[in-house]
Design a protein around this motif. Structure first.
Motif, PDB file in Angstrom:
ATOM      1  N   GLN A  40     -10.091   9.551  40.936  1.00 57.74           N
ATOM      2  CA  GLN A  40      -9.161  10.042  41.947  1.00 57.74           C
ATOM      3  C   GLN A  40      -7.838  10.409  41.293  1.00 57.74           C
ATOM      4  OE1 GLN A  40      -9.310   6.766  44.832  1.00 57.74           O
ATOM      5  NE2 GLN A  40     -10.012   8.289  46.320  1.00 57.74           N
ATOM      6  N   ASP A  41      -7.267  11.533  41.752  1.00 61.54           N
ATOM      7  CA  ASP A  41      -5.955  11.928  41.261  1.00 61.54           C
ATOM      8  C   ASP A  41      -4.883  11.241  42.096  1.00 61.54           C
ATOM      9  OD1 ASP A  41      -5.724  13.392  43.642  1.00 61.54           O
ATOM     10  OD2 ASP A  41      -6.022  15.330  42.680  1.00 61.54           O
ATOM     11  N   VAL A  42      -3.626  11.549  41.837  1.00 67.23           N
ATOM     12  CA  VAL A  42      -2.518  10.880  42.538  1.00 67.23           C
ATOM     13  C   VAL A  42      -2.525  11.150  44.040  1.00 67.23           C
ATOM     14  CG1 VAL A  42      -1.023  10.729  40.526  1.00 67.23           C
ATOM     15  CG2 VAL A  42      -0.937  12.765  41.959  1.00 67.23           C
ATOM     16  N   ASP A  43      -3.182  12.229  44.464  1.00 62.17           N
ATOM     17  CA  ASP A  43      -3.269  12.554  45.890  1.00 62.17           C
ATOM     18  C   ASP A  43      -4.540  12.012  46.530  1.00 62.17           C
ATOM     19  OD1 ASP A  43      -0.841  13.995  45.809  1.00 62.17           O
ATOM     20  OD2 ASP A  43      -1.914  15.776  45.052  1.00 62.17           O
ATOM     21  N   GLY A  44      -5.315  11.253  45.769  1.00 56.91           N
ATOM     22  CA  GLY A  44      -6.528  10.657  46.307  1.00 56.91           C
ATOM     23  C   GLY A  44      -7.749  11.568  46.282  1.00 56.91           C
ATOM     24  N   ARG A  45      -7.622  12.760  45.677  1.00 61.03           N
ATOM     25  CA  ARG A  45      -8.770  13.673  45.576  1.00 61.03           C
ATOM     26  C   ARG A  45      -9.589  13.320  44.344  1.00 61.03           C
ATOM     27  NH1 ARG A  45      -4.993  18.786  45.847  1.00 61.03           N
ATOM     28  NH2 ARG A  45      -4.333  17.531  44.099  1.00 61.03           N
ATOM     29  N   TRP A  46     -10.889  13.469  44.459  1.00 60.11           N
ATOM     30  CA  TRP A  46     -11.769  13.191  43.338  1.00 60.11           C
ATOM     31  C   TRP A  46     -11.784  14.388  42.400  1.00 60.11           C
ATOM     32  CZ3 TRP A  46     -13.513   8.484  42.367  1.00 60.11           C
ATOM     33  CH2 TRP A  46     -13.529   7.568  43.414  1.00 60.11           C
ATOM     34  N   GLN A  47     -11.590  14.119  41.105  1.00 56.67           N
ATOM     35  CA  GLN A  47     -11.549  15.159  40.087  1.00 56.67           C
ATOM     36  C   GLN A  47     -12.475  14.778  38.934  1.00 56.67           C
ATOM     37  OE1 GLN A  47      -9.795  17.952  40.425  1.00 56.67           O
ATOM     38  NE2 GLN A  47      -8.732  17.314  42.284  1.00 56.67           N
TER      39      GLN A  47
END
Length: 192
Positions: free
Chosen positions: A103-110
């Motif tokens: 998860q990135d800082v915005d909570g999206r999976w990358q």
């Protein structure tokens, strides 16, 4: 090193700039003549190799990166998409581990590709560049690997521009030289 798959343009830019530090491209000799110049190159491109977390580049590190530069040029000069992909796979296998989801800082999976702990600097850099070149082929196509359009320049590059119309390996240098020459030809032709 942790390579984010969505940041392939950064890897492609490093590939382009690395190849164009070669003495066969630059007028002033080798663009990476010292270990310090390698450190500067990496800093300019915001590339943080794990291998240099607690030490500076050595002469051997520089030599290995100069060898990598030749490999990368070979990939950018490939004739087919399959050859480019095969070459970029060779680079990524030097240090890259399997992709992972984070998860990135915005909570999206990358998707990320970490490099092996203790990997040599040139291998970490190879993995970063390899992922970047694979991203170019996947997202933009092999035809984005090009030779510089400036007469007499031996530079090559990966065009990650939106329009895909980049013509020069170093637009600030090669592009300006061509533009100045064209301007002089127009002005000189109008004066007669």
């Amino acid at each position: 090193m942790d390579i984010t798959l969505t940041d392939y343009p950064a890897g492609a830019a490093v590939a382009t700039d690395l190849v164009n530090t070669s003495p066969t491209v630059t007028e002033a000799g080798d663009g990476l003549p010292t270990p310090g110049s390698l450190a500067e190159f990496l800093a300019e491109h915001d590339v943080r190799l794990d291998a240099f977390a607690d030490r500076e580049p050595t002469g051997e590190d520089l030599f290995q990166v100069q060898l990598l530069r030749r490999e990368v040029r070979g990939i950018l000069e490939t004739e087919t998409e399959d050859q480019a992909v095969a070459g970029a796979h060779v680079l990524t296998r030097r240090a890259a581990l399997g992709p992972v989801l984070r998860q990135d800082v915005d909570g999206r999976w990358q998707w990320h590709v970490p490099t092996a702990p203790g990997a040599p600097p040139a291998d970490e850099l190879a993995a970063f560049v390899g992922v970047g070149l694979l991203g170019v082929v996947r997202a933009l196509g092999h035809d984005r690997f090009r030779a510089c359009g400036a007469a007499g320049c031996r530079g090559v590059f990966a065009d990650t521009s939106r329009a895909g119309r980049r013509r020069y390996c170093r637009p600030d240098r090669c592009g300006n030289r061509v533009n100045v020459a064209n301007h002089r030809a127009r002005v000189g032709g109008a004066v007669r």
